[in-house]
Motif scaffolding. Structure first.
Motif, PDB file in Angstrom:
ATOM      1  N   ASN A 133       0.942  -1.142  -0.163  1.00 38.62           N
ATOM      2  CA  ASN A 133      -0.026  -0.060  -0.141  1.00 38.62           C
ATOM      3  C   ASN A 133       1.169   1.211   0.112  1.00 38.62           C
ATOM      4  O   ASN A 133       1.694   1.320   0.932  1.00 38.62           O
ATOM      5  N   SER A 138       1.407  -3.814   3.768  1.00 40.29           N
ATOM      6  CA  SER A 138       0.379  -3.705   4.584  1.00 40.29           C
ATOM      7  C   SER A 138      -0.742  -5.094   4.776  1.00 40.29           C
ATOM      8  O   SER A 138      -0.336  -5.836   4.153  1.00 40.29           O
ATOM      9  N   ASP A 139      -1.468  -4.770   5.817  1.00 41.53           N
ATOM     10  CA  ASP A 139      -2.471  -5.772   5.993  1.00 41.53           C
ATOM     11  C   ASP A 139      -3.898  -5.839   5.273  1.00 41.53           C
ATOM     12  O   ASP A 139      -3.888  -4.905   4.230  1.00 41.53           O
ATOM     13  N   ALA A 141      -6.594  -4.509   5.964  1.00 38.36           N
ATOM     14  CA  ALA A 141      -7.294  -3.305   5.943  1.00 38.36           C
ATOM     15  C   ALA A 141      -6.476  -2.111   5.434  1.00 38.36           C
ATOM     16  O   ALA A 141      -6.916  -0.971   5.606  1.00 38.36           O
ATOM     17  N   GLN A 143      -3.670  -1.253   6.659  1.00 37.70           N
ATOM     18  CA  GLN A 143      -2.753  -0.647   7.400  1.00 37.70           C
ATOM     19  C   GLN A 143      -1.224  -0.986   7.501  1.00 37.70           C
ATOM     20  O   GLN A 143      -0.957  -2.338   6.967  1.00 37.70           O
ATOM     21  N   ASP A 144      -0.174  -0.108   7.588  1.00 33.76           N
ATOM     22  CA  ASP A 144       1.246  -0.615   7.252  1.00 33.76           C
ATOM     23  C   ASP A 144       1.306  -1.834   8.323  1.00 33.76           C
ATOM     24  O   ASP A 144       1.049  -1.470   9.812  1.00 33.76           O
TER      25      ASP A 144
END
Length: 204
Positions: A133, A138-139, A141, A143-144
């Motif tokens: 991302n 990232s996951d 969602a 998010q890093d």
């Protein structure tokens, strides 16, 4: 005439001496060569042995991302298609898709978690950095993932041969998923899994 009794003969002890300078040099060379070999072996072992923490973190990444991919749908039509739950084949019209057949590659504007396994890669059989991302790992969602030094490559490929002889899953109905996690560009963990189109008319 007096004759002095003979005394037992005592052999003269040879004069003791230390090692010579040449012997000392040879000794030092031998020890130096031995130590060099030992240190080289230790250095090689240290560089090639996996850090337990690195391996645990890499395995955690691989398992989490594998779960994300395997939970995605594997249907004939895109998830937004009106006939996604009814299509009989990856084609348009009739009993098949109404408007959008699911193909490999992500649709424009789609974000993770994607609605189909095919969306995670641009082409079958080609490793892809599918979990980035804005250039950062990232996951699902977005998010890093705060684990610097790690990169993850995903490969999705059609596969056959699953199942017992005579009742194997066709190659068009199964995908092999391979996730390779690298730390500082060195491969640490490889995780492999499968996604089968076992219920194309009932997407999870």
């Amino acid at each position: 005439m007096y004759i002095e009794p003979s005394r037992p003969h005592r052999p003269t002890l040879a004069r003791q001496r230390g090692i010579s300078f040449v012997e000392l040099i040879i000794f030092m060379v031998i020890i130096g060569v031995g130590l060099t070999g030992i240190l080289s072996a230790m250095n090689l072992t240290t560089r090639t042995s996996a850090d337990p923490l690195v391996r645990k973190q890499a395995l955690m990444l691989a398992e989490g991302l594998m779960e994300e991919v395997q939970l995605a749908r594997f249907t004939f039509c895109d998830a937004t298609d009106a006939r996604v739950e009814e299509a009989k084949a990856p084609a348009l019209g009739g009993e098949n898709c109404a408007s959008l057949v699911e193909n490999v590659g992500n649709e424009a504007g789609a974000t993770r978690p994607f609605d189909n396994v095919n969306d995670y890669v641009a082409a079958y059989g080609t490793p892809s950095a599918a979990f980035l991302n804005a250039g950062r790992l990232s996951d699902a969602a977005g998010q890093d993932i705060a684990l610097p030094g790690y990169t993850v490559m995903l490969t999705v490929s059609p596969t056959g041969g699953l199942g017992p002889a005579g009742r194997q899953v066709p190659q068009t109905e199964a995908l092999a998923i391979r996730i390779a996690v690298y730390f500082n560009n060195v491969e640490s963990v490889v995780l492999e899994g499968y996604r089968v189109r076992y219920a194309p008319n009932a997407p999870p």
